[in-house]
Design an enzyme around this catalytic site. Structure first.
Site, short mmCIF file in Angstrom:
data_model
loop_
_atom_site.label_atom_id
_atom_site.label_comp_id
_atom_site.label_asym_id
_atom_site.label_seq_id
_atom_site.Cartn_x
_atom_site.Cartn_y
_atom_site.Cartn_z
N ASN A 210 0.84 -1.19 0.00
CA ASN A 210 0.00 0.00 0.00
C ASN A 210 0.88 1.24 0.00
OD1 ASN A 210 -2.40 -1.36 0.12
ND2 ASN A 210 -2.72 -1.01 2.30
N LYS A 289 12.04 -16.91 -8.77
CA LYS A 289 11.52 -15.72 -9.44
C LYS A 289 10.74 -16.11 -10.69
CE LYS A 289 12.95 -11.60 -11.92
NZ LYS A 289 14.06 -10.91 -12.57
N PHE A 323 -7.42 3.66 11.81
CA PHE A 323 -7.31 4.69 10.78
C PHE A 323 -8.13 4.28 9.57
CE2 PHE A 323 -3.99 7.94 11.58
CZ PHE A 323 -3.75 7.62 12.90
N LYS A 337 -16.62 1.66 10.22
CA LYS A 337 -15.43 0.91 10.64
C LYS A 337 -15.28 0.90 12.15
CE LYS A 337 -12.80 1.12 6.48
NZ LYS A 337 -11.78 1.77 5.70
N LYS A 341 -15.27 -2.66 13.86
CA LYS A 341 -14.02 -3.14 14.44
C LYS A 341 -13.91 -2.83 15.94
CE LYS A 341 -11.76 -2.70 9.96
NZ LYS A 341 -10.48 -2.69 9.25
O1 C5P Z 1 -10.80 -1.57 6.61
P1 C5P Z 1 -9.59 -0.74 6.42
O2 C5P Z 1 -8.39 -1.52 5.92
O3 C5P Z 1 -9.80 0.52 5.66
O4 C5P Z 1 -9.24 -0.26 7.91
C1 C5P Z 1 -8.12 0.47 8.18
C2 C5P Z 1 -7.69 0.21 9.60
O5 C5P Z 1 -7.62 -1.20 9.83
C3 C5P Z 1 -6.31 0.74 9.91
O6 C5P Z 1 -6.29 1.14 11.24
C4 C5P Z 1 -5.41 -0.48 9.67
O7 C5P Z 1 -4.25 -0.40 10.43
C5 C5P Z 1 -6.31 -1.63 10.08
N1 C5P Z 1 -6.11 -2.87 9.33
C6 C5P Z 1 -5.65 -3.99 9.98
N2 C5P Z 1 -5.48 -5.18 9.31
C7 C5P Z 1 -5.78 -5.28 8.00
C8 C5P Z 1 -6.28 -4.15 7.33
C9 C5P Z 1 -6.43 -2.96 8.02
O8 C5P Z 1 -5.36 -3.91 11.17
N3 C5P Z 1 -5.61 -6.42 7.38
#
Ligand code: C5P
Length: 401
Positions: A210, A289, A323, A337, A341
């Site tokens: 990302n 690879k 975040f 979210k 969460k």
């Molecule tokens: O759902 P989304 O990926 O947009 O949510 C973002 C939040 O979830 C961030 O705080 C990120 O650190 C956390 N996150 C996580 N594990 C993942 C994807 C996102 O902890 N696989």
């Protein structure tokens, strides 16, 4: 509290006398340090009378009117004994010296030796204030977590009208009190921060990831440390120097990040998940690879574990901050979210705003339903605001029980 008041050489130096008086009224003991230029505008005696203390006017005994210097390392002693350094007026010259670490008199040397909170109240001519050099220096200083009390607009001594007037001493004193309140308010806390991207390998040389610089997460770690917390920083691959004092755990993949976070969770009282975790990964990574060819390459990716959602299930009394980087429906998405969460706070920003930049514009969505839009500021300043609201939130959650 022992407050060191640095007075720079500007017309506004006389207003620092009012600030000294206000700080005394608030119960602080004030050690004034004047630059050589400041003494051209106001006499040290004014400050000595107001604070009941000898004023420091130079690095060497000969430069001090009174016999104020007990030793050649007086600047270190003052740095160690002061809880806070406030500089008013902070001239363009002082800002430049602080930003670049030039230490050629008592105040600038003491600044380098000082590890506590710093409040800067600039005052200067509008063109000097707007100059790119000054603004860049201010960005550097804000990035260090210093509070800058913005100058006010109005008529200036030079005849111009514009920004550059020293802020009202009452506003500066208020900033001092905010900074003092922040110094130790995370003492006893252990803040677990995740930062940066994760990288999910596709073969030994390729990965998906990302866009994330890690700057927000590192700023949060730095703010927590400055406020007295122990900090565990679980970081994906970034090009940043970790803040001194943080316990750094380097990870690459989402799975490694999850393992590190779960392992250290028992110690944490606050968890801030600023990392931009990759959402998909390749389960079976080939050991060789993949050769480049003209043929299409299709990948079957699996979702990574959602670490934040998992933490939400087992968080207990801990404060959990997530975040959300969104391109649309910022607040609605953040709310969703937060609930999905089980977070206490969701920090939302627009995707196009944040990546790689030193500043950001964020909206905080709290468990209580409150939505707080914060004006654009450096990531380091925003990190402090996040903790301000988080501690308030904890109080109101406790009160509601
Ligand atoms: O759902 P989304 O990926 O947009 O949510 C973002 C939040 O979830 C961030 O705080 C990120 O650190 C956390 N996150 C996580 N594990 C993942 C994807 C996102 O902890 N696989």
């Amino acid at each position: 509290m022992n407050v060191a008041l640095g007075v720079g050489g500007g017309i506004a130096a006389y207003k620092a006398a009012e600030l000294a008086r206000l700080l005394m009224e608030h119960g602080h003991s004030v050690q004034v340090v004047m630059t050589r230029a400041a003494q051209e505008f106001v006499r040290p005696l004014t400050f000595a009378a107001l604070t009941g203390r000898k004023v420091i006017t130079g690095l060497f005994p000969g430069e001090n009117a009174a016999d104020t210097l007990d030793s050649a390392t007086e600047h270190i002693r003052v740095a160690q004994e002061s809880a806070l350094l406030v500089v008013a007026p902070a001239t363009a010259d002082l800002l430049a010296k602080f930003a670049h670490g030039i230490a050629d008199d008592f105040l600038t040397t003491m600044y380098l030796a000082f590890t506590g909170p710093v409040v800067l109240a600039p005052a200067m001519n509008s063109n000097m204030w707007r100059h790119e050099a000054t603004q860049r220096n201010l960005d550097t200083l804000r990035g260090r977590g210093h509070i800058v009390v913005e100058p006010e607009e109005g008529p200036l001594a030079c005849g111009m009208v514009g920004p550059g007037r020293l802020a009202d001493p009452a506003r500066i004193a208020e900033a001092v009190n905010t900074a003092i309140a922040r110094t130790r308010d995370l003492e006893g806390e252990c803040v677990l921060v995740t930062a940066g991207p994760t990288q999910e390998p596709l073969d030994p040389v390729r990965f998906i990831s990302n866009r994330s610089s890690g700057k927000m997460g590192y700023a949060i770690a730095a703010a927590a440390l400055a406020r007295g917390a122990r900090v565990i920083l679980v970081s994906g691959p970034v090009h940043l120097t970790p803040p001194a004092g943080a316990e750094l755990i380097r990870v690459e993949t989402a799975a490694e990040m999850r393992r590190a976070v779960l392992e250290r969770l028992p110690e944490a009282t606050i968890v801030v998940k600023a990392a931009a975790v990759a959402d998909y990964y390749l389960a079976q990574v080939p050991s060789q690879k993949r050769k480049k060819s003209a043929a299409r390459w299709s990948l079957e990716l699996d979702p990574t574990p959602d670490i934040l959602a998992e933490l939400g299930q087992i968080k207990g009394d801990r404060l959990l901050v997530g975040f959300a980087a969104e391109t649309e429906n910022l607040v609605a998405e953040a709310r969703r979210k937060l609930q999905a969460k089980n977070c206490d706070m969701l920090v939302a920003n627009r995707v196009e705003e944040a990546f790689g930049a030193d500043d950001n514009e964020i909206t905080l969505v709290l468990r209580t339903g409150e939505v707080i839009e914060l004006p654009r500021a450096s990531k380091r300043e925003l990190a402090d605001k996040i903790f301000d609201y988080l501690l308030q939130l904890r109080l109101s959650l406790h009160a509601a029980r």
